[in-house]
Design a protein around this motif. Structure first.
Motif, PDB file in Angstrom:
ATOM      1  N   UNK A  69       3.453   8.398   7.789  1.00  0.00           N
ATOM      2  CA  UNK A  69       4.440   7.424   8.248  1.00  0.00           C
ATOM      3  C   UNK A  69       4.257   7.053   9.715  1.00  0.00           C
ATOM      4  N   UNK A  70       3.801   7.985  10.540  1.00  0.00           N
ATOM      5  CA  UNK A  70       3.594   7.668  11.953  1.00  0.00           C
ATOM      6  C   UNK A  70       2.562   6.553  12.125  1.00  0.00           C
ATOM      7  N   UNK A  71       1.451   6.658  11.406  1.00  0.00           N
ATOM      8  CA  UNK A  71       0.427   5.617  11.515  1.00  0.00           C
ATOM      9  C   UNK A  71       0.908   4.296  10.931  1.00  0.00           C
ATOM     10  N   UNK A  72       1.663   4.373   9.854  1.00  0.00           N
ATOM     11  CA  UNK A  72       2.163   3.161   9.218  1.00  0.00           C
ATOM     12  C   UNK A  72       3.125   2.408  10.148  1.00  0.00           C
ATOM     13  N   UNK A  73       4.005   3.137  10.816  1.00  0.00           N
ATOM     14  CA  UNK A  73       4.922   2.496  11.765  1.00  0.00           C
ATOM     15  C   UNK A  73       4.140   1.905  12.935  1.00  0.00           C
ATOM     16  N   UNK A  83       0.818  -1.225   0.000  1.00  0.00           N
ATOM     17  CA  UNK A  83       0.000   0.000   0.000  1.00  0.00           C
ATOM     18  C   UNK A  83       0.851   1.274   0.000  1.00  0.00           C
ATOM     19  N   UNK A  84       2.129   1.145   0.229  1.00  0.00           N
ATOM     20  CA  UNK A  84       3.009   2.320   0.300  1.00  0.00           C
ATOM     21  C   UNK A  84       2.905   3.134  -0.985  1.00  0.00           C
ATOM     22  N   UNK A 117      -1.216   6.455   2.592  1.00  0.00           N
ATOM     23  CA  UNK A 117       0.031   5.721   2.846  1.00  0.00           C
ATOM     24  C   UNK A 117       1.207   6.494   2.248  1.00  0.00           C
ATOM     25  N   UNK A 118       1.207   7.804   2.513  1.00  0.00           N
ATOM     26  CA  UNK A 118       2.226   8.704   2.000  1.00  0.00           C
ATOM     27  C   UNK A 118       3.192   9.093   3.120  1.00  0.00           C
ATOM     28  N   UNK A 119       4.169   9.912   2.798  1.00  0.00           N
ATOM     29  CA  UNK A 119       5.188  10.308   3.770  1.00  0.00           C
ATOM     30  C   UNK A 119       4.557  10.878   5.035  1.00  0.00           C
ATOM     31  N   UNK A 120       3.545  11.709   4.867  1.00  0.00           N
ATOM     32  CA  UNK A 120       2.914  12.339   6.029  1.00  0.00           C
ATOM     33  C   UNK A 120       2.158  11.343   6.909  1.00  0.00           C
TER      34      UNK A 120
END
Length: 216
Positions: A190-194, A179-180, A185-188
């Motif tokens: 990243x906190x949720x993705x991690x 999904x990246x 699922x963008x740079x902004x």
């Protein structure tokens, strides 16, 4: 008329709650971690985003005398922040900082050994670092993400190389890595993705099934 009055009351309640949130100059509950690992409880004086990266104005529990600590003095520190969520409800959360070396100072001519905010902790630790932009009053800060894995090394994640690096970081969790680069699922994000990746590493659900972790 009754509905209108109720709406006014709700608006006033939200406004009062907003005004009750912590602000620059307030003293809030806090801790510091000294070089030897000792943790000391007390309060800190709130400043700007970049002030917090350069120093911490600390008051030891039960004392009125202020001590100023810089990144060379501590492993890190944290404080309890009161803010208002999207529903207008006052909530408390802890903000944690660690001492790290970065490639650019937060303020002109400032140090590059700084406190940076740890936004997520787990298999991957995510940090957000702010830099002042003094010639852009509409956007006075820009930010960069840093990642630390089990090897203990801190790596800067740039927006230009975000897709490549994120896909590599999350490669074991297929539902996330594929999904990246998509919307949400963008740079902004990243906190949720991690946070979601760390949740997967603990729970080990099906790697092809995406689950959203609750923010603590």
């Amino acid at each position: 008329m009754r509905v209108a009055n109720q709406l006014v009351m709700v608006f006033v309640a939200v406004l009062l709650t907003f005004n009750a949130s912590a602000k620059k100059g307030d003293k809030v509950p806090a801790y510091i971690i000294k070089k030897n690992g000792d943790r000391i409880e007390g309060k800190v004086l709130l400043g700007s985003i970049t002030d917090h990266e350069i120093k911490v104005n600390f008051f030891k529990q039960g004392q009125s005398k202020k001590t100023v600590y810089k990144p060379n003095d501590l492993q890190g520190y944290g404080y309890e922040m009161t803010e208002v969520d999207d529903l207008g409800i006052k909530v408390k959360r802890w903000v944690h900082y660690e001492t790290h070396k970065v490639d650019y100072p937060p303020k002109p001519f400032g140090p590059t050994k700084v406190f940076i905010e740890r936004e997520e902790a787990g298999e991957l630790n995510l940090y957000c670092y702010y830099i002042e932009v003094r010639n852009n009053p509409k956007k006075p800060y820009r930010y960069h993400y840093y990642i630390k894995g089990n090897d203990g090394k801190l790596r800067k994640i740039t927006e230009d190389l975000f897709r490549k690096e994120a896909k590599s970081l999350f490669k074991n969790y297929t539902a996330l890595s594929t999904r990246v680069g998509q919307k949400q699922f963008l740079y902004r994000n990243l906190d949720r993705m991690v946070r979601d990746y760390n949740y997967w590493t603990v729970n080990r659900h099906d790697k092809n099934e995406y689950r959203v972790a609750m923010k603590e």
